[in-house]
Design a protein around this motif. Structure first.
Motif, PDB file in Angstrom:
ATOM      1  N   CYS A   1       1.374   9.053  -6.018  1.00  0.00           N
ATOM      2  CA  CYS A   1       1.816  10.462  -5.944  1.00  0.00           C
ATOM      3  C   CYS A   1       2.467  10.868  -7.270  1.00  0.00           C
ATOM      4  CB  CYS A   1       2.817  10.645  -4.810  1.00  0.00           C
ATOM      5  SG  CYS A   1       2.043  10.605  -3.206  1.00  0.00           S
ATOM      6  N   LYS A   2       3.260   9.948  -7.822  1.00  0.00           N
ATOM      7  CA  LYS A   2       3.889  10.245  -9.119  1.00  0.00           C
ATOM      8  C   LYS A   2       2.821  10.448 -10.196  1.00  0.00           C
ATOM      9  CE  LYS A   2       7.602   7.628 -10.113  1.00  0.00           C
ATOM     10  NZ  LYS A   2       8.443   6.408 -10.083  1.00  0.00           N
ATOM     11  N   GLY A   3       1.747   9.658 -10.101  1.00  0.00           N
ATOM     12  CA  GLY A   3       0.633   9.793 -11.045  1.00  0.00           C
ATOM     13  C   GLY A   3      -0.047  11.140 -10.911  1.00  0.00           C
ATOM     14  N   VAL A   4      -0.165  11.607  -9.668  1.00  0.00           N
ATOM     15  CA  VAL A   4      -0.792  12.921  -9.423  1.00  0.00           C
ATOM     16  C   VAL A   4       0.037  14.015 -10.083  1.00  0.00           C
ATOM     17  CG1 VAL A   4      -1.329  14.623  -7.619  1.00  0.00           C
ATOM     18  CG2 VAL A   4      -1.948  12.229  -7.300  1.00  0.00           C
ATOM     19  N   LEU A   5       1.363  13.928  -9.887  1.00  0.00           N
ATOM     20  CA  LEU A   5       2.248  14.947 -10.480  1.00  0.00           C
ATOM     21  C   LEU A   5       2.177  14.899 -12.016  1.00  0.00           C
ATOM     22  CD1 LEU A   5       5.352  14.600  -8.142  1.00  0.00           C
ATOM     23  CD2 LEU A   5       3.639  16.417  -8.156  1.00  0.00           C
ATOM     24  N   ARG A   6       2.081  13.671 -12.540  1.00  0.00           N
ATOM     25  CA  ARG A   6       2.050  13.515 -13.991  1.00  0.00           C
ATOM     26  C   ARG A   6       0.779  14.099 -14.609  1.00  0.00           C
ATOM     27  NH1 ARG A   6       3.459   8.451 -13.831  1.00  0.00           N
ATOM     28  NH2 ARG A   6       1.333   7.684 -13.918  1.00  0.00           N
TER      29      ARG A   6
ATOM     30  N   ALA B   1       0.839  -1.208   0.000  1.00  0.00           N
ATOM     31  CA  ALA B   1       0.000   0.000   0.000  1.00  0.00           C
ATOM     32  C   ALA B   1       0.874   1.259   0.000  1.00  0.00           C
ATOM     33  CB  ALA B   1      -0.926  -0.021   1.210  1.00  0.00           C
ATOM     34  N   LEU B   2       1.979   1.210   0.759  1.00  0.00           N
ATOM     35  CA  LEU B   2       2.893   2.371   0.781  1.00  0.00           C
ATOM     36  C   LEU B   2       3.513   2.591  -0.602  1.00  0.00           C
ATOM     37  CD1 LEU B   2       4.790   2.055   4.189  1.00  0.00           C
ATOM     38  CD2 LEU B   2       3.107   3.770   3.537  1.00  0.00           C
ATOM     39  N   TYR B   3       3.884   1.490  -1.229  1.00  0.00           N
ATOM     40  CA  TYR B   3       4.470   1.573  -2.573  1.00  0.00           C
ATOM     41  C   TYR B   3       3.457   2.145  -3.565  1.00  0.00           C
ATOM     42  CZ  TYR B   3       7.009  -0.025  -6.761  1.00  0.00           C
ATOM     43  OH  TYR B   3       7.666  -0.076  -7.968  1.00  0.00           O
ATOM     44  N   MET B   4       2.201   1.684  -3.426  1.00  0.00           N
ATOM     45  CA  MET B   4       1.145   2.202  -4.303  1.00  0.00           C
ATOM     46  C   MET B   4       0.918   3.687  -4.053  1.00  0.00           C
ATOM     47  SD  MET B   4      -1.539  -0.942  -4.184  1.00  0.00           S
ATOM     48  CE  MET B   4      -2.959   0.051  -4.581  1.00  0.00           C
TER      49      MET B   4
END
Lengths: 156, 425
Positions: A104-109, A96-99
Motif C-alpha cells: 500500500c505504501k508503494g502504491v501511494l509512493r 502476507a499482511l505485512y507485504m
C-alpha cells in the motif's frame, strides 16, 4: 460442504491470462500489418501478467500448490507435521499482511508516476501486490480457521 | 557473517517445509528488518521482477503443454514412439525416452513431462509388467529433455537474466537433447541385456506410418516456434502465444477432443502453476537485493577465479558448483540468483553466453534428479506411486550417461553452438 473447484480470484486470474494472450495476438497482428500496431500492447501485457500472478498466488495457496520440499516433514509424525504446517500458515499469513501494508505504501509512493505508454498511474501496477497479498492472507487465515480446502488441482 | 546466517536460515526454512518462494521472502524481509535498510523498495522488487515481457513466455508455454496434455496428443505421441522403438531390447523403456523427446518439443518444462506424459508412461509400463522402480526412474530421467529441447522455460529465464538470445538458446539445446536421448537409450540397451524386460511386438510399416500421420501436427510444434522466431515474425514470448494457438488449432481441427470445459481447465491450471513460479521469481528478486548488498556475486566470482583460469576450467568449476547447489536449491532460484554472477566472468574469458547457458541448464536439470531437493523426483514419486528412497536408488545410475553428455558438451562446444551459428550467421 465440498470446497468449490473455482474461486473468484482464480477465475479473475484465468480471465487475465486469456486477455493477456489475446493482446499478444493483437500485438503480432499489428506488427504483421493486419491493422495498425499499437504502442501500448507490450506494457499492457506486462501489467496483466503481474495482476494475473498476484491474484494467482491466492488460488495457488487454496490448492496448496506453492512448491515446497516435504521430504523431511514426511519423516515426522502426522501430528507434528500438522502443527508445523499450521505454524507455517500462520507465519505466512502475517507475512502476507505485512507485504500488503508495504505494498500500500508503494502504491501511494507511485501514485503520481505515469506509465510510459498506457497513460495511467504506475500505482495501478503496484496495487497488484497489496491486493494479492491481502487475498493470500485471507486464504491462509480461512484455512487456519478450519475451512476445507480443495484437493490439489488436477485438470483431468 | 550476516550473509552466512541469511543462507543457513533460508536452507533451514526450506527443509522444514516452508514453500520455497515464501522462504525467500521471509529471509529477505528478516534481513532488511535486521539491517534497517530499504524494506519498502525491496518489497516493490517483487512486482519489478515480474514486470518483464520475456518472462511472460513461461505461462504461455505451460498453457500449451497443458492443452497438449488435456487431449489425446500426448497419448498419440506415446503410441508413435511405441511403434518406432517398442520392439528394441529395452522395450517400453526406449518408448518412454523417445516419447519424452517428442513431448519436449511441445513443452518447456520437465514437470509437465513428468506429471503429464509420465502418467501415461507409468500406466503403460505397469500394464506391460515393467519393473516399477526402473519405469519410474526412466520417466524421471527422460523428463529432463523437456527444458533442453525447445521450447524451454529455464532457457527463457536464463535469456532474461543473461541477455543471451533466447532463440539461440533454443537452437543450442537441440543437439544436447538428442545426445542425451541417445546416451539414455544406449544405457537402457546395456541394462536390458542383463535383466529381462518386456518388449512390444515389432510394428508394421503401415502402423508406423499411420501413427506418424496422427502425431505429425504435434511434432511440428518446435518447427513453428523456432521458424517463427528466426524468421523474425515473432519474439520468444509471442512464439509461446502462437504455440498456444497452434495447440488449440490442431486439437480442434485434427484430434477434435478439446471442449470449452477442458480448455478453461487448462487455462485455470496454467494460471495457478505460473503464479507459483511468479512468486518464486518475485522472491528471488527480493533476494537479489540482499545478494547485491552483501556483494555475493563478487565473492562467487573470486571463488571461481581462484580455481579456474581457462574457459574449460571455468565451465567445469561452474558445473561442479551448480551440481552441488542443485541438490539443495530449486532451478529457477539458482538461475536467477547465481547466473548474473557468472556472466561477467564468462564474458571476460570469451565464453559464448549460449554455450554457457545450455550447459548451466543441463546441469540444473541433473540437479532436479538429485536428493534432497530433486523436484522431478517428487513429481514422479507421486505420479508412479514409488517411495522416494526407492526412486532415488533407481535413478542414480542414470545420472552416469547424463554426466558423460555434460562432459562432452563442455569439451566440444560445437555440440551446442553449431546450430545457433548456422541459423544466426
Amino acid at each position: 460442504m465440498t470446497p468449490k473447484r473455482y474461486s473468484p480470484e482464480g477465475v479473475l486470474s484465468t480471465l487475465l491470462l486469456i486477455v493477456l494472450s489475446l493482446v499478444i495476438f493483437l500485438q503480432i497482428a499489428g506488427r504483421l500489418g493486419v491493422f495498425p500496431g499499437q504502442v501500448w500492447t507490450e506494457e499492457l501485457i506486462r501489467w496483466l501478467w503481474v495482476w494475473m500472478a498476484c491474484l494467482g498466488f491466492c488460488e495457488a495457496e487454496r490448492y496448496q500448490q506453492h512448491l515446497r520440499m516435504d521430504m523431511i516433514p514426511t519423516l515426522w509424525g502426522a501430528a507434528l507435521r500438522r502443527v508445523v504446517y499450521r505454524l507455517i500458515d500462520a507465519m505466512t499469513g502475517v507475512l502476507a499482511l505485512y507485504m500488503a501494508w508495504l505494498g500500500c505504501k508503494g502504491v501511494l509512493r507511485t501514485w503520481n508516476d505515469e506509465s510510459v505508454t498506457l497513460g495511467v498511474s504506475d500505482a495501478v501496477l503496484y496495487a497488484a501486490l497489496p491486493v494479492g497479498a491481502l487475498l493470500w492472507a485471507m486464504r491462509l487465515f480461512l484455512r487456519l480457521a478450519g475451512k476445507r480446502q480443495p484437493e490439489p488441482w488436477s485438470s483431468s | 557473517m550476516t550473509f552466512l546466517i541469511f543462507i543457513v536460515t533460508w536452507m533451514v526454512l526450506i527443509f522444514v517445509g516452508i514453500p520455497i518462494a515464501v522462504s525467500m521472502i521471509v529471509v529477505s524481509v528478516g534481513y532488511f528488518l535486521y539491517t534497517g535498510i530499504g524494506i519498502n523498495f525491496a518489497v516493490q522488487r517483487i512486482v519489478d521482477g515480474l514486470n518483464s515481457f520475456p518472462i511472460i513466455a513461461i505461462p504461455l508455454f505451460i498453457l500449451a503443454a497443458s492443452i497438449f496434455n488435456s487431449s489425446s496428443i500426448t497419448r498419440n505421441l506415446f503410441g508413435f514412439a511405441t511403434h518406432l522403438v517398442g520392439h528394441v531390447r529395452g522395450g517400453l523403456g526406449h518408448v518412454n525416452i523417445l516419447a519424452s523427446l517428442f513431448f519436449s518439443g511441445m513443452s518447456g518444462s520437465a514437470v509437465a513431462d513428468a506429471g503429464g506424459l509420465g502418467k501415461i508412461e507409468a500406466e503403460a509400463m505397469q500394464k506391460a509388467g515393467y519393473p516399477h522402480d526402473l519405469a519410474a526412474a526412466l520417466t524421471a530421467v527422460s523428463s529432463i529433455l523437456g527444458p533442453l529441447v525447445p521450447p524451454s522455460i529455464p532457457m527463457v529465464v536464463y535469456g532474461v537474466v543473461s541477455g543471451a538470445s533466447i532463440g539461440g538458446l533454443f537452437l543450442g539445446g537441440i543437439v544436447p537433447g538428442l545426445l542425451c536421448t541417445l546416451a539414455m537409450m544406449i544405457m537402457l540397451y546395456i541394462v536390458a541385456g542383463r535383466i529381462s524386460l518386456p518388449v512390444h511386438p515389432r510394428s508394421t510399416w503401415r502402423q508406423i506410418r499411420s501413427s506418424f500421420i496422427v502425431s505429425f501436427p504435434a511434432l511440428l510444434t518446435p518447427v513453428v516456434i523456432i521458424g517463427g522466431i528466426f524468421s523474425g515474425i515473432f519474439s520468444p514470448t509471442e512464439a509461446a502465444a502462437v504455440t498456444v494457438l497452434y495447440a488449440i488449432a490442431i486439437d480442434l481441427l485434427v484430434y477434435r477432443e478439446l471442449t470449452w470445459r477442458k480448455l478453461w481447465d487448462a487455462v485455470y491450471e496454467t494460471a495457478i502453476m505460473s503464479s507459483t513460479i511468479a512468486l518464486i521469481i518475485g522472491g528471488v528478486s527480493m533476494m537479489g537485493v540482499v545478494m547485491a548488498r552483501e556483494k555475493a556475486p563478487e565473492q562467487i566470482a573470486s571463488l571461481l577465479m581462484s580455481v579456474a583460469s581457462t574457459p574449460t576450467e571455468f565451465m567445469f568449476a561452474v558445473t561442479l558448483l551448480l551440481l552441488i547447489l542443485g541438490c539443495f536449491i530449486e532451478v529457477l532460484a539458482l538461475l536467477l540468483v547465481l547466473v548474473p554472477s557468472f556472466i561477467p566472468l564468462a564474458t571476460a574469458l570469451g565464453i559464448d553466453p549460449v554455450y554457457l547457458g545450455v550447459n548451466i541448464i543441463f546441469t540444473l536439470m541433473i540437479g532436479t534428479l538429485t536428493p534432497p531437493m530433486g523436484m522431478i523426483l517428487f513429481v514422479v514419486s507421486k505420479s508412479h506411486g514409488v517411495e522416494m528412497h526407492r526412486l532415488i536408488r533407481a535413478t542414480m545410475p542414470w545420472l552416469i550417461p547424463l554426466i558423460i553428455v555434460q562432459i562432452l558438451m563442455i569439451l566440444y562446444p560445437p555440440f551446442i553452438l553449431a546450430l545457433p551459428r548456422l541459423f544466426m550467421s
